[in-house]
Design an enzyme around this catalytic site. Structure first.
Site, mmCIF file in Angstrom:
data_model
loop_
_atom_site.group_PDB
_atom_site.id
_atom_site.type_symbol
_atom_site.label_atom_id
_atom_site.label_comp_id
_atom_site.label_asym_id
_atom_site.label_seq_id
_atom_site.Cartn_x
_atom_site.Cartn_y
_atom_site.Cartn_z
ATOM 1 N N ASP A 1 1.007 -1.087 -0.110
ATOM 2 C CA ASP A 1 0.015 -0.003 0.055
ATOM 3 C C ASP A 1 0.942 1.166 0.184
ATOM 4 O O ASP A 1 1.372 1.817 0.922
ATOM 5 C CB ASP A 1 -0.823 -0.080 1.261
ATOM 6 C CG ASP A 1 -1.746 1.222 1.107
ATOM 7 O OD1 ASP A 1 -1.477 2.080 0.462
ATOM 8 O OD2 ASP A 1 -2.795 0.974 1.964
ATOM 9 N N ARG B 1 -0.017 4.340 1.956
ATOM 10 C CA ARG B 1 0.536 4.471 3.505
ATOM 11 C C ARG B 1 1.787 4.309 3.656
ATOM 12 O O ARG B 1 2.467 5.305 4.588
ATOM 13 C CB ARG B 1 -0.194 3.096 3.801
ATOM 14 C CG ARG B 1 0.464 2.646 5.308
ATOM 15 C CD ARG B 1 0.090 1.085 5.575
ATOM 16 N NE ARG B 1 1.425 0.475 5.310
ATOM 17 C CZ ARG B 1 2.114 -0.133 6.353
ATOM 18 N NH1 ARG B 1 1.546 -0.080 7.610
ATOM 19 N NH2 ARG B 1 3.049 -0.562 6.155
ATOM 20 N N ASP C 1 6.735 -5.849 19.010
ATOM 21 C CA ASP C 1 5.751 -6.411 18.334
ATOM 22 C C ASP C 1 5.335 -7.754 19.204
ATOM 23 O O ASP C 1 6.211 -8.761 19.484
ATOM 24 C CB ASP C 1 5.794 -6.622 16.870
ATOM 25 C CG ASP C 1 4.528 -6.846 16.067
ATOM 26 O OD1 ASP C 1 4.303 -5.816 15.253
ATOM 27 O OD2 ASP C 1 3.648 -7.587 16.492
ATOM 28 N N SER D 1 3.399 -10.062 17.717
ATOM 29 C CA SER D 1 3.308 -11.420 16.639
ATOM 30 C C SER D 1 4.461 -11.879 16.186
ATOM 31 O O SER D 1 5.284 -11.362 16.278
ATOM 32 C CB SER D 1 2.367 -10.764 15.460
ATOM 33 O OG SER D 1 2.902 -10.182 14.486
ATOM 34 N N GLU E 1 2.118 -3.631 26.454
ATOM 35 C CA GLU E 1 1.501 -3.539 27.665
ATOM 36 C C GLU E 1 2.139 -4.411 28.744
ATOM 37 O O GLU E 1 1.961 -4.304 29.870
ATOM 38 C CB GLU E 1 -0.101 -3.734 27.741
ATOM 39 C CG GLU E 1 -0.954 -2.861 26.955
ATOM 40 C CD GLU E 1 -1.115 -3.144 25.382
ATOM 41 O OE1 GLU E 1 -0.232 -4.063 24.870
ATOM 42 O OE2 GLU E 1 -1.984 -2.490 24.734
ATOM 43 N N GLU F 1 1.820 2.372 13.118
ATOM 44 C CA GLU F 1 0.803 2.457 12.256
ATOM 45 C C GLU F 1 -0.374 1.683 12.888
ATOM 46 O O GLU F 1 -0.182 0.309 12.963
ATOM 47 C CB GLU F 1 1.202 1.572 10.625
ATOM 48 C CG GLU F 1 0.571 2.032 9.673
ATOM 49 C CD GLU F 1 -0.841 1.206 9.651
ATOM 50 O OE1 GLU F 1 -1.771 1.610 10.323
ATOM 51 O OE2 GLU F 1 -0.692 0.267 8.658
ATOM 52 N N GLU G 1 -9.874 -2.661 15.401
ATOM 53 C CA GLU G 1 -8.740 -3.090 16.256
ATOM 54 C C GLU G 1 -8.385 -2.493 17.591
ATOM 55 O O GLU G 1 -7.784 -3.147 18.266
ATOM 56 C CB GLU G 1 -7.650 -2.941 15.300
ATOM 57 C CG GLU G 1 -7.490 -3.983 14.100
ATOM 58 C CD GLU G 1 -6.113 -3.816 13.467
ATOM 59 O OE1 GLU G 1 -5.191 -3.838 13.874
ATOM 60 O OE2 GLU G 1 -6.418 -3.811 11.975
ATOM 61 N N HIS H 1 -5.580 0.210 1.308
ATOM 62 C CA HIS H 1 -5.918 -1.213 1.761
ATOM 63 C C HIS H 1 -7.059 -1.053 2.788
ATOM 64 O O HIS H 1 -7.667 -2.019 3.112
ATOM 65 C CB HIS H 1 -4.743 -2.091 2.140
ATOM 66 C CG HIS H 1 -4.219 -1.652 3.818
ATOM 67 N ND1 HIS H 1 -3.562 -0.718 3.939
ATOM 68 C CD2 HIS H 1 -4.557 -2.396 4.818
ATOM 69 C CE1 HIS H 1 -3.472 -0.567 5.161
ATOM 70 N NE2 HIS H 1 -4.073 -1.473 5.925
HETATM 71 C C1 SAM Z 1 -1.123 -2.390 11.345
HETATM 72 S S1 SAM Z 1 0.397 -3.505 11.654
HETATM 73 C C2 SAM Z 1 2.023 -2.397 11.213
HETATM 74 C C3 SAM Z 1 3.066 -2.916 11.078
HETATM 75 C C4 SAM Z 1 4.235 -2.215 10.754
HETATM 76 N N1 SAM Z 1 4.374 -1.211 11.795
HETATM 77 C C5 SAM Z 1 4.061 -1.445 9.384
HETATM 78 O O1 SAM Z 1 4.095 -0.333 9.224
HETATM 79 O O2 SAM Z 1 4.141 -2.354 8.307
HETATM 80 C C6 SAM Z 1 0.342 -3.572 13.619
HETATM 81 C C7 SAM Z 1 1.154 -4.438 14.050
HETATM 82 O O3 SAM Z 1 1.324 -3.860 15.397
HETATM 83 C C8 SAM Z 1 1.186 -5.414 16.335
HETATM 84 N N2 SAM Z 1 0.682 -4.906 17.479
HETATM 85 C C9 SAM Z 1 -0.592 -4.764 17.748
HETATM 86 N N3 SAM Z 1 -0.793 -4.176 19.034
HETATM 87 C C10 SAM Z 1 0.188 -4.539 19.851
HETATM 88 C C11 SAM Z 1 0.638 -4.561 21.126
HETATM 89 N N4 SAM Z 1 -0.273 -4.118 21.898
HETATM 90 N N5 SAM Z 1 1.980 -4.787 21.406
HETATM 91 C C12 SAM Z 1 2.648 -5.271 20.314
HETATM 92 N N6 SAM Z 1 2.574 -5.138 19.276
HETATM 93 C C13 SAM Z 1 1.245 -5.045 18.637
HETATM 94 C C14 SAM Z 1 0.418 -6.340 15.506
HETATM 95 O O4 SAM Z 1 1.158 -7.557 15.645
HETATM 96 C C15 SAM Z 1 1.255 -5.907 13.961
HETATM 97 O O5 SAM Z 1 2.243 -6.617 13.700
#
Ligand code: SAM
Length: 416
Positions: A123, A126, A172, A174, A201, A216, A225, A364
């Site tokens: 994207d 973005r 992250d 994940s 957290e 992001e 989300e 997206h």
């Molecule tokens: C929308 S993606 C953005 C990924 C990357 N920053 C990018 O711009 O391509 C959001 C990411 O944040 C992670 N994430 C969401 N909430 C989180 C949290 N509370 N702690 C750690 N990671 C988190 C998700 O696992 C995901 O990989």
């Protein structure tokens, strides 16, 4: 999925009463427990409060033990009070932060797969906006400590490192972070970027404060989300005085759409499906807000902003809101749906912004469409007054309920 039907067991006073009625500490005003300490300070009273709360949790576990599940809920409550006391500037702790690991597993495993990151990286609107705002504002990033909340593949962290940041901490939960570790090494940025696997957290950063938070976090309808909750958590705990969160300004807009063809495809379709009446399905269809591309030629009103968010100052409670709006109708038509989109703005020295609106380059996120069960006839020059209510789903705080009130109708949609 139905509408939320009342509080969860641990939200009700009855659930707490047997356990807590004799406990003065747990009966105390939460503000008293929070005290006036600065977020992140390791001051004695917060940790004392924590110790005392933990002791009481243990006692509660021994004395109560109605079931393992009840004890777990009680622990969550106590943990929530502790985090409130120690970390949150505003005294609020988001529902997302309170989710148990197993409740949030599906969310993070969806981000573990490469395909979602591929979609985001491809994207260009973005990703290039983030890149441009960091590269064009290198003086803002030079020698700064940057936190990337939800780093994914590490793309924003690497932009920040290339913009001259002294140190980038990329977090992250994940599994994609394991790829990010390889990616960072492949680009010789391991001296600058520290990657940490975990929920923001739940982990402790290796620094007390950061100068800049990038993230992001934006979902469909901006807030789906509820990842912004996590960014605000990080902001309140780790952002140094004078620090900044980017992007900073975002808004959500609403516009009226007249697309009879789309309406028939989704609603009238059910009247005759291969010669059978399936009209009962309409009830389910109309309650779903759908992310799809809206043809700009079908817009029949001017857009109107229904919520503005400044990530440096907004508090959690403002992420659920009620707004009265007025749509200025431009074309006489049957209004079949309204659609929402967002504008993200980074108001730096060199300003960068992008829109997810139907008149801008497709992203997206597409647009979020709220289909009206029955079309509403409007005339050019009309002012269509309405009210929109946005609430988190208490049973699943990452999803939202949106209620749209128009002069002769009210419909609730779920985003999930
Ligand atoms: C929308 S993606 C953005 C990924 C990357 N920053 C990018 O711009 O391509 C959001 C990411 O944040 C992670 N994430 C969401 N909430 C989180 C949290 N509370 N702690 C750690 N990671 C988190 C998700 O696992 C995901 O990989």
């Amino acid at each position: 999925m139905g509408l939320p039907d009342g509080p969860l067991p641990w939200e009700s006073e009855d659930f707490l009463r047997p356990a807590l009625q004799d406990d003065p500490l747990l009966q105390a005003d939460p503000e008293e427990l929070c005290g006036s300490e600065e977020p992140g300070s390791s001051g004695g009273s917060s940790s004392r409060t924590h110790d005392a709360l933990l002791r009481r949790t243990q006692a509660a576990e021994e004395g109560l033990a109605r079931s393992l599940e009840d004890v777990h809920k009680l622990k969550l409550l106590v943990q929530g009070l502790f985090l409130d006391a120690e970390t949150s500037k505003s005294g609020e702790l988001g529902a997302v932060a309170k989710l148990r690991e197993d409740e949030d597993e599906a969310y993070f495993s969806s981000y573990g797969h490469y395909s979602i990151h591929e979609e985001m990286l491809k994207d260009k609107v973005r990703t290039e906006s983030y890149r441009d705002f960091m590269y064009r504002n290198a003086e803002v990033f030079r020698d700064k400590v940057v936190l990337d909340v939800g780093c994914g593949t590490g793309i924003l962290s690497m932009f920040a490192a290339r913009s001259g940041a002294k140190k980038v901490i990329a977090v992250d939960q994940s599994e994609i972070i394991y790829q990010a570790m390889d990616i960072v090494r492949s680009n010789n940025l391991e001296d600058k970027i520290t990657l940490i696997k975990g929920r923001i957290e739940d982990i402790k950063l290796p620094v007390e404060k950061v100068d800049i938070i990038i993230s992001e976090w934006m979902g469909y309808f901006l807030l789906y989300e509820s990842m912004l909750d996590s960014v605000l958590y990080a902001r309140d705990l780790y952002l140094a005085d004078g620090g900044s969160v980017y992007p900073d300004l975002c808004n959500i807009s609403l516009v009226a759409v007249g697309d009879i063809q789309k309406h028939q495809d989704r609603i009238a379709f059910w009247d005759d499906v291969y010669g059978f009446n399936m009209a009962c399905m309409k009830k389910a269809v109309v309650h779903d807000a759908v992310a799809e591309v809206v043809n700009a030629d079908t817009l029949i009103s001017e857009p109107t902003v229904i919520q503005t968010i400044d990530c440096n100052t907004v508090c959690l409670s403002e992420l659920e809101f009620t707004t009265d709006f007025c749509l200025k109708i431009l074309n006489t038509a049957d209004c079949t749906q309204s659609c929402a989109h967002s504008v993200f703005n980074v108001s730096l020295l060199c300003q960068v912004m992008f829109s997810t609106g139907p008149q801008a380059t497709k992203t997206h996120w597409r647009q979020t469409v709220f289909l009206l069960e029955k079309p509403l006839f409007v005339q050019a020059g009309d002012e269509l007054q309405g009210k929109i209510v946005v609430r988190k789903n208490k049973k699943d705080p990452r999803s939202l309920f949106v209620t749209l009130g128009l002069p002769d109708r009210k419909q609730t949609y779920s985003l999930q």
